[in-house]
Design a protein around this motif. Structure first.
Motif, PDB file in Angstrom:
ATOM      1  N   ASN A 274       0.860  -1.231   0.004  1.00 40.14           N
ATOM      2  CA  ASN A 274       0.065   0.120   0.002  1.00 40.14           C
ATOM      3  C   ASN A 274       0.912   1.155   0.103  1.00 40.14           C
ATOM      4  OD1 ASN A 274      -2.333  -1.631  -0.017  1.00 40.14           O
ATOM      5  ND2 ASN A 274      -2.772  -1.353   2.271  1.00 40.14           N
TER       6      ASN A 274
ATOM      7  N   PHE B 106       2.930   1.821  -3.388  1.00 41.91           N
ATOM      8  CA  PHE B 106       1.977   2.326  -4.462  1.00 41.91           C
ATOM      9  C   PHE B 106       1.805   3.649  -4.195  1.00 41.91           C
ATOM     10  CE2 PHE B 106       0.530  -2.122  -5.578  1.00 41.91           C
ATOM     11  CZ  PHE B 106       1.125  -2.217  -6.732  1.00 41.91           C
TER      12      PHE B 106
ATOM     13  N   THR C 143       2.990   6.734  -7.011  1.00 34.03           N
ATOM     14  CA  THR C 143       2.067   7.645  -7.397  1.00 34.03           C
ATOM     15  C   THR C 143       2.344   9.047  -7.020  1.00 34.03           C
ATOM     16  OG1 THR C 143       0.390   5.873  -7.092  1.00 34.03           O
ATOM     17  CG2 THR C 143      -0.442   8.329  -7.282  1.00 34.03           C
TER      18      THR C 143
ATOM     19  N   TYR D  98       5.860   1.725 -11.106  1.00 32.68           N
ATOM     20  CA  TYR D  98       4.605   0.869 -10.793  1.00 32.68           C
ATOM     21  C   TYR D  98       4.680  -0.674 -11.041  1.00 32.68           C
ATOM     22  CZ  TYR D  98      -0.416  -0.520 -11.255  1.00 32.68           C
ATOM     23  OH  TYR D  98      -1.549  -0.990 -11.403  1.00 32.68           O
TER      24      TYR D  98
ATOM     25  N   PHE E  97       3.542  -3.961  -9.227  1.00 34.01           N
ATOM     26  CA  PHE E  97       2.427  -5.001  -9.737  1.00 34.01           C
ATOM     27  C   PHE E  97       3.076  -6.377  -9.601  1.00 34.01           C
ATOM     28  CE2 PHE E  97       0.873  -7.171 -13.405  1.00 34.01           C
ATOM     29  CZ  PHE E  97      -0.644  -6.875 -13.093  1.00 34.01           C
TER      30      PHE E  97
ATOM     31  N   PHE F 155      -5.836  -4.874  -3.161  1.00 37.33           N
ATOM     32  CA  PHE F 155      -5.276  -4.068  -4.427  1.00 37.33           C
ATOM     33  C   PHE F 155      -6.225  -3.140  -4.989  1.00 37.33           C
ATOM     34  CE2 PHE F 155      -4.134  -4.188  -8.843  1.00 37.33           C
ATOM     35  CZ  PHE F 155      -2.791  -3.821  -8.995  1.00 37.33           C
ATOM     36  N   ALA F 156      -7.607  -3.574  -5.105  1.00 42.11           N
ATOM     37  CA  ALA F 156      -8.525  -2.715  -5.579  1.00 42.11           C
ATOM     38  C   ALA F 156      -8.793  -1.479  -4.683  1.00 42.11           C
ATOM     39  CB  ALA F 156      -9.772  -3.505  -5.917  1.00 42.11           C
TER      40      ALA F 156
ATOM     41  N   THR G 240      -6.731  -0.145  -2.594  1.00 37.43           N
ATOM     42  CA  THR G 240      -5.526   0.708  -2.512  1.00 37.43           C
ATOM     43  C   THR G 240      -5.534   1.804  -3.915  1.00 37.43           C
ATOM     44  OG1 THR G 240      -4.334  -0.752  -1.449  1.00 37.43           O
ATOM     45  CG2 THR G 240      -3.389   0.933  -2.651  1.00 37.43           C
ATOM     46  N   HIS G 241      -5.923   1.162  -5.097  1.00 38.19           N
ATOM     47  CA  HIS G 241      -6.114   1.954  -6.323  1.00 38.19           C
ATOM     48  C   HIS G 241      -7.253   2.875  -6.204  1.00 38.19           C
ATOM     49  CE1 HIS G 241      -2.998  -0.947  -7.687  1.00 38.19           C
ATOM     50  NE2 HIS G 241      -2.758  -0.183  -8.867  1.00 38.19           N
TER      51      HIS G 241
ATOM     52  N   LEU H 165      -5.976   5.807  -4.218  1.00 43.89           N
ATOM     53  CA  LEU H 165      -5.004   6.615  -4.927  1.00 43.89           C
ATOM     54  C   LEU H 165      -5.653   7.674  -5.682  1.00 43.89           C
ATOM     55  CD1 LEU H 165      -2.349   3.984  -5.678  1.00 43.89           C
ATOM     56  CD2 LEU H 165      -1.922   5.702  -4.111  1.00 43.89           C
ATOM     57  N   TYR H 166      -6.964   7.074  -6.375  1.00 41.36           N
ATOM     58  CA  TYR H 166      -7.427   7.943  -7.501  1.00 41.36           C
ATOM     59  C   TYR H 166      -8.214   9.030  -6.556  1.00 41.36           C
ATOM     60  CZ  TYR H 166     -10.822   9.856 -10.479  1.00 41.36           C
ATOM     61  OH  TYR H 166     -11.641  10.675 -11.172  1.00 41.36           O
TER      62      TYR H 166
END
Length: 462
Positions: free
Chosen positions: A135, A138, A142, A180, A184, A203-204, A206-207, A210-211
């Protein structure tokens, strides 16, 4: 002086001992009826009397706080911490743009941590060692990409002329992509049988964080570089709307606005819109008078005391507008006003009608995980996420609106020209550009002939 005698026993002490109280001392006081009063040794540590002739003494507990007292304490705590946060906010603005960037970065990281934490099952229970590490990896990758993009865009004139930084600037996006991909690959390699669902959920999640947090918060930082006003106005509009939504809601609120947030009312929603628009018009008229707010930043060492100098964006200069015919008898045929006064109407409307849905989204998220707040970092307010849930989407909108309708892009910048010359021309062509630019400056009388001769001599000697 005689020495005190030790180990001397007196018979009368044992005469008053009983089978029930062998360790009690005889009282030095007596009542009128001849009964000995309870001795101090007969009292237990909790204040109750162990004497058979006395009933136990019950210590009185303080009465529980009433609902009014609880609300009063909560209000005082919230007020104190609100004033502290406001003081920190204005101190960072006065100290300079770099301190605001640091503040936004801290908020960004803490918010990401709070959002990740609410859906994170302790890794020890699942015997997964690298979940939290991934986490944070990433997040770092980013932030490297986003911050690098901003530094290259706003400070080309510094980055492209530095021999050490130039390779990083030239290949920044590829380096970010490699970082990245490393994360991954490491994630796929760390998949453990029996825990696939949990790992892919993390994983989902965390992304998504991030967004919704990191990417949107990054555009707030870009607003700082474009000019302090593009940071301060969106933030203050959201805060103002939140305050007046509460005031108008408790004063006029009757109709529920949305089920996910039962305390929000239509009357408070609309009343806050009107008050926010009025606040935006007044505040914009004040801020436009100071170049520290309207000038883009070129030197991160500047602050409120050193000030900034620039040619103001045309949006801050008065323009003449033709009024509709039905207003001309009252206001005249034309009126002079800054275009920014019209833009602030759009920004205040977004802050009032759309940005609150960021808060509704956060409320739904908390209800999903059955939590009251995202954290407890700020007493009386919860976590940082609870205060910033509307600010992220507002900052994102402000950046997009500024770039679409306000930014002046027709003028070339020194950084852009340097980047083109360094990355697109050979060393011989770069020397030719410098030599011809020197001739032009001599022809305009900006520099003397001797400077050009000195330059040509240095180049030919080399």
């Amino acid at each position: 002086m005689a020495k005190p005698r030790r180990n001397v026993k007196f018979a009368h002490r044992s005469q008053f001992s009983t089978s029930n109280d062998s360790g009690a001392r005889r009282s030095s006081f007596s009542s009128e009826d001849g009964l000995a009063s309870p001795s101090r040794s007969a009292l237990h540590g909790d204040g109750t009397d162990s004497s058979p002739n006395r009933s136990p003494v019950i210590r009185e507990e303080p009465p529980p706080l009433s609902e009014y007292e609880k609300k009063k304490q909560t209000f005082i705590t919230r007020t104190i911490w609100t004033l502290l946060m406001i003081a920190l906010f204005f101190a960072a603005m006065a100290a300079g743009h770099i301190y605001l960037v640091i503040l936004v970065t801290a908020v960004q990281v803490i918010t990401f941590k709070e959002v990740i934490a609410i859906a994170n099952v302790p890794s020890r229970e699942k015997k997964l060692q690298f979940t939290k590490s991934l986490n944070w990896y990433f997040l770092a990758a980013t932030m490297y990409f986003l911050y690098g993009e901003s530094v290259i865009y706003y400070f080309k004139h510094i980055v492209v002329v530095d021999a050490f930084l130039l390779p990083f600037a030239t290949h920044h996006r590829f380096i970010s992509f490699v970082l990245y991909i490393i994360g991954f690959v490491f994630f796929v390699a760390s998949l453990k049988k029996g825990h696939y669902r949990f790992q892919f959920t993390q994983f989902a999640w965390t992304h998504m964080a991030l967004y919704l947090v990191v990417v949107q918060a990054h555009f707030i930082m870009n607003n700082i570089f474009e000019g302090m006003i593009w940071f301060f106005l969106p933030v203050s509009l959201v805060i103002t709307n939140d305050i007046f939504a509460y005031i108008c809601g408790i004063t006029f609120g009757r109709t529920q606005l949305i089920k996910i947030s039962p305390k929000k009312t239509v009357e408070g929603f609309v009343g806050a819109w009107v008050c926010t628009v009025f606040f935006g018009l007044v505040m914009t008229n004040i801020l436009m008078r100071y170049k520290y707010f309207i000038c883009p930043v070129k030197d991160l060492g500047s602050n409120a005391f050193t000030g900034l100098e620039c040619d103001p964006n045309p949006v801050f200069l008065k323009h003449e507008y033709q009024l509709p015919f039905f207003l001309q008898p009252v206001l005249g045929a034309t009126v002079k006003v800054q275009p920014m006064q019209f833009h602030i109407l759009a920004m205040a409307t977004f802050a009032s009608l759309i940005a609150p849905f960021g808060g509704f989204f956060a409320s739904g998220l908390k209800r999903t995980f059955k939590i009251k707040d995202f954290g407890d970092l700020v007493p009386g307010h919860g976590g940082i996420t609870d205060r910033m849930d509307c600010q992220f989407i507002m900052g994102f909108f402000s950046y997009m609106y500024y770039q679409s309708f306000i930014a002046v892009n027709h003028r070339a910048s020194v950084g852009g020209i340097l980047e083109t010359a360094i990355t697109s021309l050979s060393p011989e062509e770069q020397l030719e550009v410098v030599e011809r630019l020197g001739r032009y400056l001599v022809g305009q009388g900006i520099v003397g002939d001797k400077l050009l001769e000195c330059w040509n001599g240095a180049v030919n000697g080399h």
